[in-house]
Design a protein around this motif. Structure first.
Motif, PDB file in Angstrom:
ATOM      1  N   THR A   1       0.846  -1.191   0.000  1.00  0.00           N
ATOM      2  CA  THR A   1       0.000   0.000   0.000  1.00  0.00           C
ATOM      3  C   THR A   1       0.880   1.238   0.000  1.00  0.00           C
ATOM      4  O   THR A   1       1.645   1.453   0.941  1.00  0.00           O
ATOM      5  CB  THR A   1      -0.903   0.011   1.254  1.00  0.00           C
ATOM      6  OG1 THR A   1      -1.600  -1.227   1.332  1.00  0.00           O
ATOM      7  CG2 THR A   1      -1.889   1.160   1.201  1.00  0.00           C
ATOM      8  N   PRO A   2       0.777   2.056  -1.028  1.00  0.00           N
ATOM      9  CA  PRO A   2       1.630   3.252  -1.080  1.00  0.00           C
ATOM     10  C   PRO A   2       1.171   4.340  -0.106  1.00  0.00           C
ATOM     11  O   PRO A   2       0.002   4.396   0.281  1.00  0.00           O
ATOM     12  CB  PRO A   2       1.486   3.722  -2.527  1.00  0.00           C
ATOM     13  CG  PRO A   2       0.166   3.202  -2.962  1.00  0.00           C
ATOM     14  CD  PRO A   2      -0.058   1.922  -2.216  1.00  0.00           C
TER      15      PRO A   2
ATOM     16  N   HIS B   1       1.001   8.397   0.051  1.00  0.00           N
ATOM     17  CA  HIS B   1       1.039   9.529  -0.873  1.00  0.00           C
ATOM     18  C   HIS B   1       1.455  10.796  -0.129  1.00  0.00           C
ATOM     19  O   HIS B   1       1.062  11.017   1.006  1.00  0.00           O
ATOM     20  CB  HIS B   1      -0.327   9.723  -1.526  1.00  0.00           C
ATOM     21  CG  HIS B   1      -0.812   8.498  -2.243  1.00  0.00           C
ATOM     22  ND1 HIS B   1      -0.270   8.071  -3.437  1.00  0.00           N
ATOM     23  CD2 HIS B   1      -1.754   7.588  -1.917  1.00  0.00           C
ATOM     24  CE1 HIS B   1      -0.866   6.972  -3.823  1.00  0.00           C
ATOM     25  NE2 HIS B   1      -1.770   6.641  -2.911  1.00  0.00           N
TER      26      HIS B   1
ATOM     27  N   SER C   1       4.488   9.197  -4.463  1.00  0.00           N
ATOM     28  CA  SER C   1       4.014   7.978  -3.813  1.00  0.00           C
ATOM     29  C   SER C   1       5.227   7.207  -3.320  1.00  0.00           C
ATOM     30  O   SER C   1       6.186   6.993  -4.061  1.00  0.00           O
ATOM     31  CB  SER C   1       3.223   7.101  -4.787  1.00  0.00           C
ATOM     32  OG  SER C   1       2.036   7.742  -5.155  1.00  0.00           O
ATOM     33  N   TRP C   2       5.186   6.798  -2.083  1.00  0.00           N
ATOM     34  CA  TRP C   2       6.263   6.040  -1.461  1.00  0.00           C
ATOM     35  C   TRP C   2       5.717   4.690  -1.027  1.00  0.00           C
ATOM     36  O   TRP C   2       4.545   4.565  -0.654  1.00  0.00           O
ATOM     37  CB  TRP C   2       6.812   6.781  -0.236  1.00  0.00           C
ATOM     38  CG  TRP C   2       7.349   8.126  -0.567  1.00  0.00           C
ATOM     39  CD1 TRP C   2       6.699   9.315  -0.502  1.00  0.00           C
ATOM     40  CD2 TRP C   2       8.651   8.433  -1.056  1.00  0.00           C
ATOM     41  NE1 TRP C   2       7.508  10.341  -0.907  1.00  0.00           N
ATOM     42  CE2 TRP C   2       8.727   9.818  -1.250  1.00  0.00           C
ATOM     43  CE3 TRP C   2       9.769   7.664  -1.337  1.00  0.00           C
ATOM     44  CZ2 TRP C   2       9.857  10.453  -1.703  1.00  0.00           C
ATOM     45  CZ3 TRP C   2      10.899   8.295  -1.790  1.00  0.00           C
ATOM     46  CH2 TRP C   2      10.936   9.684  -1.967  1.00  0.00           C
ATOM     47  N   LEU C   3       6.562   3.699  -1.059  1.00  0.00           N
ATOM     48  CA  LEU C   3       6.148   2.368  -0.644  1.00  0.00           C
ATOM     49  C   LEU C   3       7.024   1.920   0.516  1.00  0.00           C
ATOM     50  O   LEU C   3       8.125   1.398   0.320  1.00  0.00           O
ATOM     51  CB  LEU C   3       6.282   1.385  -1.817  1.00  0.00           C
ATOM     52  CG  LEU C   3       5.634   0.040  -1.635  1.00  0.00           C
ATOM     53  CD1 LEU C   3       4.132   0.173  -1.384  1.00  0.00           C
ATOM     54  CD2 LEU C   3       5.864  -0.810  -2.865  1.00  0.00           C
TER      55      LEU C   3
END
Length: 160
Positions: A131-132, A134, A144-146
């Motif tokens: 789930t990223p 934002h 967006s980061w994961l």
């Protein structure tokens, strides 16, 4: 949900604080990292006494415990659990660890690419839900980061 029950027994076995490494070893066994590194040659290391997978797995074992200094491998050289849990045949010395990782980093196709590819393949194979997060970056640019966080502590501390 059924409560988790534990049975505590007195043991004559040596206990270890890094038991979560067995989970890391299990995950590593579901990758092709060892097979890929065995085929990989580094300049000046034609027939290594300590294999490339042993070097990499030993360092991963250190990193999973929050240790990044090469010298921190020394206490684990005689620790059978450390080696067995990670599938290491020969735990390298700190100089071997440092020199081999330096050579790998300087090579044209470094081990980082293998690790990144195998990590992605493992996450895909295990169907891990990602789930990223934002965020808004400089100049209002959407980012967006994961985040990926793994905990190697196999304890249920929910009621402590």
């Amino acid at each position: 949900m059924k409560p988790v029950r534990f049975q505590l027994d007195q043991s004559v076995e040596l206990l270890t604080a890094h038991s979560g490494l067995a989970l890391i070893g299990l995950l590593l066994s579901h990758t092709q990292i060892a097979k890929r590194l065995i085929r990989y040659s580094l300049p000046g290391v034609l027939q290594p006494g300590v294999t490339h997978p042993d070097v990499l797995y030993a360092y991963l074992g250190l990193l999973c415990q929050g240790k990044s200094d090469f010298d921190q491998i020394e206490p684990f050289r005689q620790d059978r659990f450390f080696a067995k849990s990670l599938g290491i045949k020969h735990v390298p010395s700190s100089p071997t660890l440092r020199q081999r990782l330096d050579l790998a980093a300087a090579s044209s196709y470094d081990w980082q690419n293998i690790l990144l590819e195998e990590s992605a393949d493992l996450l895909r194979a295990l169907e891990v839900p990602l789930t990223p997060v934002h965020a808004t970056g400089p100049e209002g640019k959407a980012l967006s980061w994961l985040p990926l966080d793994l905990d190697v502590s196999p304890f249920d501390n929910s009621r402590t």
